[in-house]
Design a protein around this motif. Sequence first.
Motif, PDB file in Angstrom:
ATOM      1  N   GLN A  37       0.820  -1.197   0.000  1.00 52.36           N
ATOM      2  CA  GLN A  37       0.000   0.000   0.000  1.00 52.36           C
ATOM      3  C   GLN A  37       0.862   1.257   0.000  1.00 52.36           C
ATOM      4  O   GLN A  37       2.015   1.259   0.421  1.00 52.36           O
ATOM      5  CB  GLN A  37      -0.958  -0.015   1.184  1.00 52.36           C
ATOM      6  CG  GLN A  37      -1.931  -1.193   1.116  1.00 52.36           C
ATOM      7  CD  GLN A  37      -3.062  -1.104   2.111  1.00 52.36           C
ATOM      8  OE1 GLN A  37      -2.920  -0.526   3.174  1.00 52.36           O
ATOM      9  NE2 GLN A  37      -4.196  -1.686   1.767  1.00 52.36           N
ATOM     10  N   SER A  38       0.280   2.344  -0.476  1.00 57.92           N
ATOM     11  CA  SER A  38       1.001   3.606  -0.613  1.00 57.92           C
ATOM     12  C   SER A  38       1.069   4.355   0.715  1.00 57.92           C
ATOM     13  O   SER A  38       0.258   4.138   1.618  1.00 57.92           O
ATOM     14  CB  SER A  38       0.322   4.478  -1.668  1.00 57.92           C
ATOM     15  OG  SER A  38       0.396   3.882  -2.936  1.00 57.92           O
ATOM     16  N   GLN A  40       2.981   8.249   2.596  1.00 58.69           N
ATOM     17  CA  GLN A  40       3.741   9.476   2.395  1.00 58.69           C
ATOM     18  C   GLN A  40       4.259   9.971   3.742  1.00 58.69           C
ATOM     19  O   GLN A  40       3.700   9.664   4.798  1.00 58.69           O
ATOM     20  CB  GLN A  40       2.888  10.557   1.738  1.00 58.69           C
ATOM     21  CG  GLN A  40       1.678  10.977   2.547  1.00 58.69           C
ATOM     22  CD  GLN A  40       0.811  11.986   1.816  1.00 58.69           C
ATOM     23  OE1 GLN A  40       0.840  12.075   0.600  1.00 58.69           O
ATOM     24  NE2 GLN A  40       0.040  12.744   2.561  1.00 58.69           N
ATOM     25  N   VAL A 133       8.666  10.811  -5.318  1.00 54.79           N
ATOM     26  CA  VAL A 133       7.847   9.607  -5.234  1.00 54.79           C
ATOM     27  C   VAL A 133       8.719   8.384  -5.486  1.00 54.79           C
ATOM     28  O   VAL A 133       9.342   8.259  -6.543  1.00 54.79           O
ATOM     29  CB  VAL A 133       6.684   9.652  -6.253  1.00 54.79           C
ATOM     30  CG1 VAL A 133       5.876   8.368  -6.205  1.00 54.79           C
ATOM     31  CG2 VAL A 133       5.780  10.854  -5.972  1.00 54.79           C
ATOM     32  N   GLY A 158       2.308   0.100  -4.541  1.00 51.32           N
ATOM     33  CA  GLY A 158       2.005   1.508  -4.437  1.00 51.32           C
ATOM     34  C   GLY A 158       3.283   2.339  -4.471  1.00 51.32           C
ATOM     35  O   GLY A 158       4.307   1.905  -4.996  1.00 51.32           O
ATOM     36  N   THR A 159       3.237   3.511  -3.885  1.00 50.49           N
ATOM     37  CA  THR A 159       4.383   4.405  -3.885  1.00 50.49           C
ATOM     38  C   THR A 159       4.582   5.000  -2.490  1.00 50.49           C
ATOM     39  O   THR A 159       3.676   4.982  -1.663  1.00 50.49           O
ATOM     40  CB  THR A 159       4.198   5.553  -4.888  1.00 50.49           C
ATOM     41  OG1 THR A 159       2.998   6.284  -4.539  1.00 50.49           O
ATOM     42  CG2 THR A 159       4.067   5.019  -6.306  1.00 50.49           C
ATOM     43  N   ASP A 161       5.640   8.645  -1.041  1.00 55.95           N
ATOM     44  CA  ASP A 161       5.845  10.039  -1.426  1.00 55.95           C
ATOM     45  C   ASP A 161       6.593  10.755  -0.302  1.00 55.95           C
ATOM     46  O   ASP A 161       6.049  10.950   0.785  1.00 55.95           O
ATOM     47  CB  ASP A 161       4.490  10.706  -1.687  1.00 55.95           C
ATOM     48  CG  ASP A 161       4.619  12.125  -2.224  1.00 55.95           C
ATOM     49  OD1 ASP A 161       5.760  12.587  -2.398  1.00 55.95           O
ATOM     50  OD2 ASP A 161       3.581  12.775  -2.452  1.00 55.95           O
ATOM     51  N   THR A 484      -0.839   7.180 -10.940  1.00 56.95           N
ATOM     52  CA  THR A 484       0.574   6.844 -10.729  1.00 56.95           C
ATOM     53  C   THR A 484       0.765   5.374 -11.072  1.00 56.95           C
ATOM     54  O   THR A 484       0.024   4.526 -10.603  1.00 56.95           O
ATOM     55  CB  THR A 484       0.980   7.070  -9.261  1.00 56.95           C
ATOM     56  OG1 THR A 484       0.745   8.440  -8.933  1.00 56.95           O
ATOM     57  CG2 THR A 484       2.441   6.745  -9.050  1.00 56.95           C
ATOM     58  N   ALA A 486       1.349   1.877 -10.816  1.00 54.67           N
ATOM     59  CA  ALA A 486       1.446   1.042  -9.611  1.00 54.67           C
ATOM     60  C   ALA A 486       1.626  -0.419  -9.959  1.00 54.67           C
ATOM     61  O   ALA A 486       1.758  -1.257  -9.089  1.00 54.67           O
ATOM     62  CB  ALA A 486       0.185   1.216  -8.763  1.00 54.67           C
ATOM     63  N   HIS A 543      -8.340   4.908  -4.741  1.00 58.28           N
ATOM     64  CA  HIS A 543      -7.084   4.979  -3.996  1.00 58.28           C
ATOM     65  C   HIS A 543      -5.945   5.491  -4.874  1.00 58.28           C
ATOM     66  O   HIS A 543      -5.127   6.316  -4.424  1.00 58.28           O
ATOM     67  CB  HIS A 543      -6.733   3.608  -3.431  1.00 58.28           C
ATOM     68  CG  HIS A 543      -7.517   3.234  -2.211  1.00 58.28           C
ATOM     69  ND1 HIS A 543      -7.286   3.801  -0.985  1.00 58.28           N
ATOM     70  CD2 HIS A 543      -8.550   2.362  -2.026  1.00 58.28           C
ATOM     71  CE1 HIS A 543      -8.127   3.303  -0.085  1.00 58.28           C
ATOM     72  NE2 HIS A 543      -8.900   2.426  -0.700  1.00 58.28           N
ATOM     73  N   LEU A 544      -5.873   5.027  -6.115  1.00 58.66           N
ATOM     74  CA  LEU A 544      -4.803   5.460  -7.002  1.00 58.66           C
ATOM     75  C   LEU A 544      -4.935   6.936  -7.356  1.00 58.66           C
ATOM     76  O   LEU A 544      -3.945   7.660  -7.440  1.00 58.66           O
ATOM     77  CB  LEU A 544      -4.793   4.614  -8.276  1.00 58.66           C
ATOM     78  CG  LEU A 544      -4.300   3.177  -8.112  1.00 58.66           C
ATOM     79  CD1 LEU A 544      -4.577   2.368  -9.370  1.00 58.66           C
ATOM     80  CD2 LEU A 544      -2.814   3.156  -7.801  1.00 58.66           C
ATOM     81  N   GLN A 547      -3.449   9.220  -4.668  1.00 60.04           N
ATOM     82  CA  GLN A 547      -2.035   9.135  -4.296  1.00 60.04           C
ATOM     83  C   GLN A 547      -1.337  10.461  -4.582  1.00 60.04           C
ATOM     84  O   GLN A 547      -1.646  11.144  -5.528  1.00 60.04           O
ATOM     85  CB  GLN A 547      -1.344   8.009  -5.058  1.00 60.04           C
ATOM     86  CG  GLN A 547      -1.713   6.632  -4.523  1.00 60.04           C
ATOM     87  CD  GLN A 547      -0.985   5.508  -5.232  1.00 60.04           C
ATOM     88  OE1 GLN A 547      -0.115   5.752  -6.055  1.00 60.04           O
ATOM     89  NE2 GLN A 547      -1.327   4.281  -4.927  1.00 60.04           N
TER      90      GLN A 547
END
Length: 547
Positions: A37-38, A40, A133, A158-159, A161, A484, A486, A543-544, A547
């Motif tokens: 999962q993303s 930050q 990111v 995910g990413t 950030d 983004t 993913a 969700h995407l 992000q």
Amino acid sequence: MKMKKLLIICTLVLSLMIQGVVLAEPATASVPEVEIQSAQAYVGETSTVDIVLHHPQGLKTIEFQLNYDQAALELSDDSVARGDAMTEWLYAYKVNPDNGTVRVAAVHEAGFQNDQSAVIMRMTFKAKDAPGVKTYTITDLKGYTGADKLAEVTSATGTFDIRSRVTGHVPGIPTKQPTGQPDERIELKSELDSEGAANVQVDDKDVEEVVQHDDLAEVAVHVETPAEATSVHAGIGKQSIDRIVESGKKLIISSVLGDIELRHAVLAQWKGDAFTISIEREPEVNGKPVRTVAVTTDGEPIGSLGGSIKVRLPYETGADESGDNIVVYRLEGNRKILMPHARVANGAVEFVTQEVGAFAIGYNAKSFTDTARHWAKQSIDFVTARELFLGIGGDAFAPNDTMTRGMLVTVLGRLHGAIVSDTDTSFADVEAGKYYAPYIAWAYENGIVNGMGNGRFAPDKEVTREEMATMIASYIKHAELAMTDAGSEREFADEGSISSWALPAIKAMQENGILTGKPGNMFDPDGTATRAEVAKVMSKLIHLALQ
């Protein structure tokens, strides 16, 4: 010790293979998926990342390697923990901070008994001084449903950030000593006036320093105020706006009351203007926060923004609350308008809006008799709380029923918050008065759908997977959602059977991690989609987009 556990697990798996134990096949045709999962965090701060296994039923062994950017993210064995779903599993992991890898292996004699998504690992990363990111990858991914029964398992990543902090200039407050390096973030301090308001003006010189960072996607301004602030007002001059627009960056204003992110497309409309961004604390509704977001230029309020802004409001989920059921309403007098693009992430509620005004956090849980043990329960809870799906009556959701073309267009219309009316759809087979009729008219007018030819739309026909991919891709383009990457692109085994008009959309959905295929590396373009499968797709899409 952890390496010893890994050896024990591998030995156990090998012994099962030698004994030739016959174990049950998974009870579901859905492909297990490992999702990172993303998250930050600002430089120097931490954020927790969950690894979630979707469609796990039948799996008895799972192993993989997580790869992360060790130059940007700090991780150690002490900052990793097994997920709640793995308490009874023989489980081990090993973090190699020098290479930026985490090896994970787990085995259980009975395995997963249902298809409900499970948190299998929880990692707390510390963000180093490397803004931007960052992406993860999963390699060496294997799953077994029996001693020698290798299962197909896919992954979606995910990413992370990483955002910057700097100290900028505030009139009356000394600046930091020059370092010869451009600033990465502007931090303003403000005392409160007699009404509890914090008022700051962003200095053009500070903006220029941040803009010089070619590797930053945003100009970030943090307004530091006492916790009891009732409102925060940040002024941005014409020169600064023009400079930000020319740089192609977005603007983020953050404070104790919340963060407001203005993307470049919105800022570009205000080039040549000075404006003030405000966020104000309002009386709570049902014990939950309410904030008013406003933008003024030359003293005049701006109502419609001409694009989307992203808002983050601090919020701690209650002990008896599920984050999937937390929603956001825009308040208009006595009306509450549900905002579909909203989620809980990292101690805050995030949402996207094209209108300013008052926004209230709410709780909108739905209950169905046929989803309690369904593999897609979490996604169903998420999308029904946002009222993209409404159930079929009698407290039933019918998760395994197939979606029709009319249903899918209706869900997309609700996701967009489309204002619809009973207008002519231009399709001879779309009967006026049907629930989907106004949404089909909206989708057609906005280039999201084209019909089947000969003046037909076929609203009650089961939607195929390639039709679904095409509609969703067209919606993303229409809504100007910032996606983004993913996932990863790979050629499907049945790619030759995908229609040429659908292939670009399918590839885009694959690269964004929205559609990942079926067992055997098949896409099955002519196959149908169930309500549960579309619920998961819509959840991923939201969700995407956030992000």
